[in-house]
Design a protein around this motif. Structure first.
Motif, mmCIF file in Angstrom:
data_model
loop_
_atom_site.group_PDB
_atom_site.id
_atom_site.type_symbol
_atom_site.label_atom_id
_atom_site.label_comp_id
_atom_site.label_asym_id
_atom_site.label_seq_id
_atom_site.Cartn_x
_atom_site.Cartn_y
_atom_site.Cartn_z
ATOM 1 N N ALA A 113 0.813 -1.217 0.000
ATOM 2 C CA ALA A 113 0.000 0.000 0.000
ATOM 3 C C ALA A 113 0.844 1.264 0.000
ATOM 4 C CB ALA A 113 -0.926 0.000 1.224
ATOM 5 N N GLY A 114 2.170 1.145 0.081
ATOM 6 C CA GLY A 114 3.029 2.315 0.096
ATOM 7 C C GLY A 114 2.985 3.071 1.403
ATOM 8 N N ARG A 115 2.807 2.353 2.511
ATOM 9 C CA ARG A 115 2.776 2.992 3.823
ATOM 10 C C ARG A 115 4.138 2.875 4.493
ATOM 11 N NH1 ARG A 115 -0.943 4.771 1.033
ATOM 12 N NH2 ARG A 115 -2.448 5.977 2.243
ATOM 13 N N GLN A 116 4.489 3.891 5.305
ATOM 14 C CA GLN A 116 5.706 3.805 6.094
ATOM 15 C C GLN A 116 5.541 2.736 7.176
ATOM 16 O OE1 GLN A 116 7.701 7.639 7.181
ATOM 17 N NE2 GLN A 116 5.771 8.536 6.459
ATOM 18 N N ILE A 117 6.665 2.220 7.643
ATOM 19 C CA ILE A 117 6.654 1.173 8.658
ATOM 20 C C ILE A 117 7.647 1.534 9.752
ATOM 21 C CG2 ILE A 117 7.189 -1.254 9.139
ATOM 22 C CD1 ILE A 117 6.368 -1.859 6.235
ATOM 23 N N LEU A 118 7.210 1.429 10.984
ATOM 24 C CA LEU A 118 8.100 1.512 12.145
ATOM 25 C C LEU A 118 8.070 0.151 12.823
ATOM 26 C CD1 LEU A 118 9.838 2.777 14.346
ATOM 27 C CD2 LEU A 118 7.747 3.722 15.372
ATOM 28 N N ALA A 119 9.200 -0.522 12.884
ATOM 29 C CA ALA A 119 9.249 -1.879 13.421
ATOM 30 C C ALA A 119 10.454 -2.056 14.324
ATOM 31 C CB ALA A 119 9.304 -2.904 12.284
ATOM 32 N N THR A 120 10.308 -2.935 15.280
ATOM 33 C CA THR A 120 11.443 -3.295 16.123
ATOM 34 C C THR A 120 12.345 -4.276 15.366
ATOM 35 O OG1 THR A 120 9.972 -4.932 17.135
ATOM 36 C CG2 THR A 120 10.381 -2.898 18.366
ATOM 37 N N ARG A 121 13.606 -4.242 15.699
ATOM 38 C CA ARG A 121 14.606 -5.069 15.024
ATOM 39 C C ARG A 121 14.667 -6.430 15.722
ATOM 40 N NH1 ARG A 121 18.133 -1.775 15.677
ATOM 41 N NH2 ARG A 121 17.989 -0.481 13.799
ATOM 42 N N VAL A 122 13.660 -7.262 15.470
ATOM 43 C CA VAL A 122 13.593 -8.578 16.098
ATOM 44 C C VAL A 122 13.296 -9.637 15.037
ATOM 45 C CG1 VAL A 122 12.834 -7.718 18.347
ATOM 46 C CG2 VAL A 122 11.121 -8.309 16.630
ATOM 47 N N GLY A 123 13.692 -10.883 15.335
ATOM 48 C CA GLY A 123 13.363 -12.005 14.472
ATOM 49 C C GLY A 123 13.765 -11.773 13.036
ATOM 50 N N GLY A 124 12.803 -11.981 12.130
ATOM 51 C CA GLY A 124 13.075 -11.829 10.707
ATOM 52 C C GLY A 124 12.649 -10.500 10.125
ATOM 53 N N LEU A 125 12.296 -9.506 10.970
ATOM 54 C CA LEU A 125 11.770 -8.244 10.443
ATOM 55 C C LEU A 125 12.822 -7.449 9.678
ATOM 56 C CD1 LEU A 125 9.354 -6.948 13.235
ATOM 57 C CD2 LEU A 125 8.876 -8.384 11.244
ATOM 58 N N ALA A 126 14.026 -7.325 10.247
ATOM 59 C CA ALA A 126 15.078 -6.591 9.541
ATOM 60 C C ALA A 126 15.385 -7.240 8.198
ATOM 61 C CB ALA A 126 16.337 -6.514 10.406
ATOM 62 N N GLU A 127 15.363 -8.554 8.168
ATOM 63 C CA GLU A 127 15.596 -9.301 6.929
ATOM 64 C C GLU A 127 14.481 -9.038 5.922
ATOM 65 O OE1 GLU A 127 15.687 -14.041 5.746
ATOM 66 O OE2 GLU A 127 16.021 -13.437 7.825
ATOM 67 N N GLN A 128 13.240 -9.059 6.376
ATOM 68 C CA GLN A 128 12.100 -8.838 5.488
ATOM 69 C C GLN A 128 12.099 -7.437 4.893
ATOM 70 O OE1 GLN A 128 8.285 -9.338 7.389
ATOM 71 N NE2 GLN A 128 7.121 -8.794 5.561
ATOM 72 N N PHE A 129 12.449 -6.432 5.706
ATOM 73 C CA PHE A 129 12.341 -5.041 5.274
ATOM 74 C C PHE A 129 13.644 -4.475 4.708
ATOM 75 C CE2 PHE A 129 9.037 -4.911 8.850
ATOM 76 C CZ PHE A 129 8.009 -5.229 7.972
ATOM 77 N N ALA A 130 14.670 -5.305 4.577
ATOM 78 C CA ALA A 130 15.969 -4.825 4.072
ATOM 79 C C ALA A 130 15.804 -4.197 2.697
ATOM 80 C CB ALA A 130 16.960 -5.979 4.011
ATOM 81 N N GLY A 131 16.297 -2.975 2.542
ATOM 82 C CA GLY A 131 16.263 -2.303 1.257
ATOM 83 C C GLY A 131 14.949 -1.650 0.903
#
Length: 381
Positions: free
Chosen positions: A292-310
């Motif tokens: 949807a082109g929305r910004q995301i604020l996420a904690t750096r846990v589990g696979g989130l950093a991997e999913q959102f890389a780049g």
């Protein structure tokens, strides 16, 4: 012509939609035919994009609650022969379990009788607190040990799977989670935003591991002069933390199930999707926000950093209240930015992921079994 069965027997949530997206991508691949098996009770069957002309559907009766699940398992001697008959008539070369559920072992038995190899996509290797039916992960582990190929959606989940008895010597294919594009996302994303402060949204199951307590502490640390709107929307137990959030002046808590047809409007309302998780394998909600082109604020846990890389518009912070508060303050103080451009269509990303996934499944299935202490990971991202 390769014939592939995709099944996902969940009733609600992202599982049926995930299975549908995989099946649609397979249907668009040259030389492939697909059959999608969903629960007759699946919410996605009521979505505007059904009936689906691209993907033939095999609806299966499942259950309506824990009692219904027990009854359905007790009827296994009747259910399994019916599954075998459909498999015999359709003759799949491969089956893919898109997301595990309590009844999947019945399909595994039917596939064994018909000598059809199958792959299992594992979204969560370990149970999250308060997540799913009792014994659901025990049943999942039984299914994974019987699968010909095991698929994870992040390296994080692959590493967790590699620690499980019976899986630690398996080759694990690592795929990716493409953006989820719900109907009308693109049209709604192009609509002009009405004036007002930054809009924050926390959406999904409201369980303890989602970091609701971190969010409470972070909001209390914000300067009182900051103006924002925060909606917390999803289904979960009425906890002390939710009551504390509901009492805050700029926060609204909607403890309810969100039907599939309402997700697009909900996500489009937001400027920023907030994922203050304490643990995560990957995030389906995050995948919806990306589409949807929305910004995301996420904690750096589990696979989130991997999913959102780049990915553009993603802010990562430590999984503690102080760092979360700093990230929130910076976003709120900046105010609503020009919205990120919604993806024209994630269809191509699904097609690329599935094409690579099928190639890696074929490669792994043709390998000899590895020694018990040499578990390997094959990337399909």
């Amino acid at each position: 012509m390769k014939r592939i069965l995709v099944w996902q027997w969940g009733r609600r949530g992202g599982g049926p939609r995930f299975g549908l997206n995989i099946a649609r991508a397979i249907a668009r691949m040259p030389g492939c035919q697909v059959l999608l098996s969903l629960s007759r009770r699946a919410e996605v069957l009521q979505a505007p994009d059904f009936p689906d002309r691209e993907v033939p559907l095999w609806p299966v009766e499942t259950y309506g609650g824990f009692g219904g699940l027990i009854v359905r398992l007790l009827k296994a001697p009747v259910v399994i022969p019916g599954l075998v008959r459909t498999l015999r008539d359709w003759r799949p070369d491969l089956a893919i379990c898109a997301m595990t559920g309590p009844l999947d072992l019945l399909m595994a038995v039917a596939l064994y009788w018909r000598r059809v190899p199958f792959a299992v996509v594992v979204h969560d290797a370990l149970p999250h607190p308060g997540d799913g039916f009792p014994f659901q992960h025990m049943l999942q582990n039984m299914l994974v040990r019987r699968a010909d190929v095991v698929v994870a959606l992040t390296q994080h989940v692959a590493r967790q799977l590699g620690t499980l008895p019976g899986v630690d010597a398996r080759e694990i294919v690592v795929a990716s989670l493409p953006p989820f594009d719900y109907i009308s996302h693109r049209e709604q994303a192009e609509a002009p935003r009405s004036p007002g402060p930054l809009r924050l949204l926390m959406f999904g199951r409201l369980l303890a591991y989602k970091g609701i307590d971190l969010l409470v502490e972070a909001l209390r640390a914000l300067p009182e002069t900051l103006e924002f709107e925060l909606r917390i929307v999803g289904l979960g137990p009425e906890t002390t933390e939710l009551k504390q959030l509901a009492a805050m002046s700029q926060v609204t808590v909607e403890n309810r199930w969100v039907p599939e047809e309402q997700i697009a409007a909900l996500v489009t309302w937001a400027d920023v999707m907030v994922l203050p998780y304490r643990e995560a394998s990957q995030s389906g909600v995050g995948a919806v926000a990306l589409a949807a082109g929305r910004q995301i604020l996420a904690t750096r846990v589990g696979g989130l950093a991997e999913q959102f890389a780049g990915e553009q518009g993603v802010t990562l912070c430590a999984p503690d209240a102080a760092d979360l508060a700093l990230a929130l303050e910076a976003l709120i103080a900046r105010g609503p930015d020009a919205p990120l451009k919604a993806m024209a269509s994630p269809q191509l990303q699904w097609e690329m992921m599935v094409a690579t996934l099928l190639a890696d499944i074929q490669a792994v299935h043709n390998l000899r079994p590895v020694a018990r202490d040499t578990g390997a990971v094959v990337s399909a991202s």
